[in-house]
Design an enzyme around this catalytic site. Sequence first.
Site, short mmCIF file in Angstrom:
data_model
loop_
_atom_site.label_atom_id
_atom_site.label_comp_id
_atom_site.label_asym_id
_atom_site.label_seq_id
_atom_site.Cartn_x
_atom_site.Cartn_y
_atom_site.Cartn_z
N GLY A 10 0.85 -1.19 0.00
CA GLY A 10 0.00 0.00 0.00
C GLY A 10 0.88 1.25 0.00
O GLY A 10 1.91 1.27 0.67
N ARG A 71 0.78 -5.39 -4.82
CA ARG A 71 0.94 -6.36 -3.72
C ARG A 71 1.36 -7.72 -4.29
O ARG A 71 1.01 -8.76 -3.74
CB ARG A 71 -0.36 -6.47 -2.94
CG ARG A 71 -0.72 -5.20 -2.18
CD ARG A 71 -1.79 -5.46 -1.14
NE ARG A 71 -2.30 -4.24 -0.53
CZ ARG A 71 -1.75 -3.68 0.55
NH1 ARG A 71 -0.70 -4.20 1.10
NH2 ARG A 71 -2.29 -2.58 1.04
N ASP A 102 5.56 -4.97 5.76
CA ASP A 102 5.97 -6.31 6.18
C ASP A 102 6.00 -7.32 5.03
O ASP A 102 6.87 -8.20 4.99
CB ASP A 102 5.10 -6.81 7.34
CG ASP A 102 3.61 -6.60 7.12
OD1 ASP A 102 3.24 -6.01 6.08
OD2 ASP A 102 2.82 -7.03 7.97
N THR A 124 5.00 2.25 6.12
CA THR A 124 3.61 1.93 6.44
C THR A 124 3.01 3.08 7.25
O THR A 124 3.66 3.59 8.17
CB THR A 124 3.47 0.64 7.28
OG1 THR A 124 2.21 0.64 7.94
CG2 THR A 124 4.53 0.49 8.35
N ASP A 126 0.65 2.51 9.10
CA ASP A 126 0.18 1.84 10.33
C ASP A 126 1.22 1.86 11.46
O ASP A 126 0.89 1.61 12.60
CB ASP A 126 -0.16 0.37 10.04
CG ASP A 126 -1.33 0.22 9.08
OD1 ASP A 126 -1.83 1.24 8.59
OD2 ASP A 126 -1.74 -0.92 8.82
N ASP A 128 3.59 -0.27 12.07
CA ASP A 128 3.56 -1.58 12.73
C ASP A 128 4.76 -2.46 12.43
O ASP A 128 4.73 -3.66 12.67
CB ASP A 128 2.25 -2.31 12.39
CG ASP A 128 2.10 -2.58 10.90
OD1 ASP A 128 2.98 -2.15 10.12
OD2 ASP A 128 1.10 -3.21 10.51
N ARG A 170 -4.06 -2.60 10.83
CA ARG A 170 -4.40 -4.03 10.78
C ARG A 170 -3.92 -4.74 12.05
O ARG A 170 -4.69 -5.40 12.74
CB ARG A 170 -3.73 -4.66 9.56
CG ARG A 170 -3.93 -6.15 9.41
CD ARG A 170 -3.30 -6.67 8.14
NE ARG A 170 -3.99 -6.15 6.98
CZ ARG A 170 -5.04 -6.75 6.39
NH1 ARG A 170 -5.48 -7.90 6.87
NH2 ARG A 170 -5.63 -6.22 5.35
O1 F6P Z 1 -0.65 -0.59 4.33
C1 F6P Z 1 -1.43 -1.20 5.31
C2 F6P Z 1 -2.81 -0.70 5.22
O2 F6P Z 1 -2.77 0.65 5.46
C3 F6P Z 1 -3.75 -1.44 6.18
O3 F6P Z 1 -4.00 -0.76 7.38
C4 F6P Z 1 -4.99 -1.58 5.36
O4 F6P Z 1 -5.71 -2.71 5.78
C5 F6P Z 1 -4.48 -1.73 4.00
O5 F6P Z 1 -3.33 -0.92 3.94
C6 F6P Z 1 -5.47 -1.39 2.93
O6 F6P Z 1 -4.82 -1.34 1.71
P1 F6P Z 1 -5.46 -1.60 0.28
O7 F6P Z 1 -6.89 -1.17 0.32
O8 F6P Z 1 -4.62 -0.78 -0.63
O9 F6P Z 1 -5.32 -3.05 0.02
#
Ligand code: F6P
Length: 342
Positions: A10, A71, A102, A124, A126, A128, A170
């Site tokens: 992301g 991804r 990660d 990130t 997040d 995390d 997450r």
């Molecule tokens: O990069 C992690 C994150 O921000 C998570 O918190 C979230 O679940 C995810 O990305 C959503 O990403 P996408 O909608 O791009 O798959």
Amino acid sequence: MKLGVLTGGGDCPGLNAVIRAVTASNFHRGSHTLGIRRGWRGLVDGDFVEITGPMISGILDKGGTILGSSRTNPTKDPAMLERLKENWRASRIDGLIAIGGDDTLSVAAFLSKEGMNVISVPKTIDNDIGFTDYSFGFHTAVGVITDAIDRLRTTAEAHDRVIILEVMGRHSGWLATYAGIAGGADLILVPERPFDIEEVVEVLKARFARGRNFANVVVAEGAKPEGIENYITRSQAVDEFGHVQLGGVGEYLAKEVGDRMRVDTRAVILGHIQRGGSPVPYDRVLATRLGVRASELAHEGTWGVMAALQGRDITPIPLEEVLGRVNTLREDFFDAAELFFG
Ligand code: F6P
């Protein structure tokens, strides 16, 4: 020297600042930078672009990534992995800087074990990723969420409503808690502390009993009720790394709270607004320092590491140590937030 650079997973504000810093630092050392498009997908497909001076001009403050992201997980398919290795050889890069979260890190660690020269830069919103105090993008997202809480408070108060704000996160509640403290949230729910819906309602009822006829609740999308194994989600979609698409716990809470308290409730899902836009100065500086350090490490020949912010320093941590280590929310941060609940 020729160094590859890619952005995976992301996106987040500050990616372009890292690309710019890696390229500029390489240039000062007489090295070239090869951009790999759309994360690992670009290595599998051989989709490359030579990064030139004009390409990095004016991108410091731009959100997103000039290289694109995906991804893609090349480790799940031997044929993909073979193509990735062939393209790596054909590209003639001496090493790769993989900027990602990660999942990107797990692929970097895998390739490093196979003897390939990889350095990772943690990314990130997040916050995390283990061993790193803050990842760039986090503080920008905190600003967006804090602004949302401030705005939701006035409308919640005007209508005597409980507004549940669902934010990203997450595995960890850093975003919810940090922004919740900054915005004065009345209750925060995080993945690290499974919640009991009856307790949630009790806290809110106590607030209403004091004459405060509205509330702002912030919930991380990865928060779960006690004793429940799976996330509460609207979608069943799963990405190439096996992660289910999150989003839905806010609506669940709005319904449960509304039914039990008989007050007007609304769920607001902030979603990708948190990931877009221009990085705040803190993130621009951090991203720049990480990019410069990653280039330095490559030129020293320190491969198989992640460049991590620890205190004020950017320290190389072996990839195998970082693998699977989550930067969970520190308890003292949550304790400080909890003082203001209800
Ligand atoms: O990069 C992690 C994150 O921000 C998570 O918190 C979230 O679940 C995810 O990305 C959503 O990403 P996408 O909608 O791009 O798959």
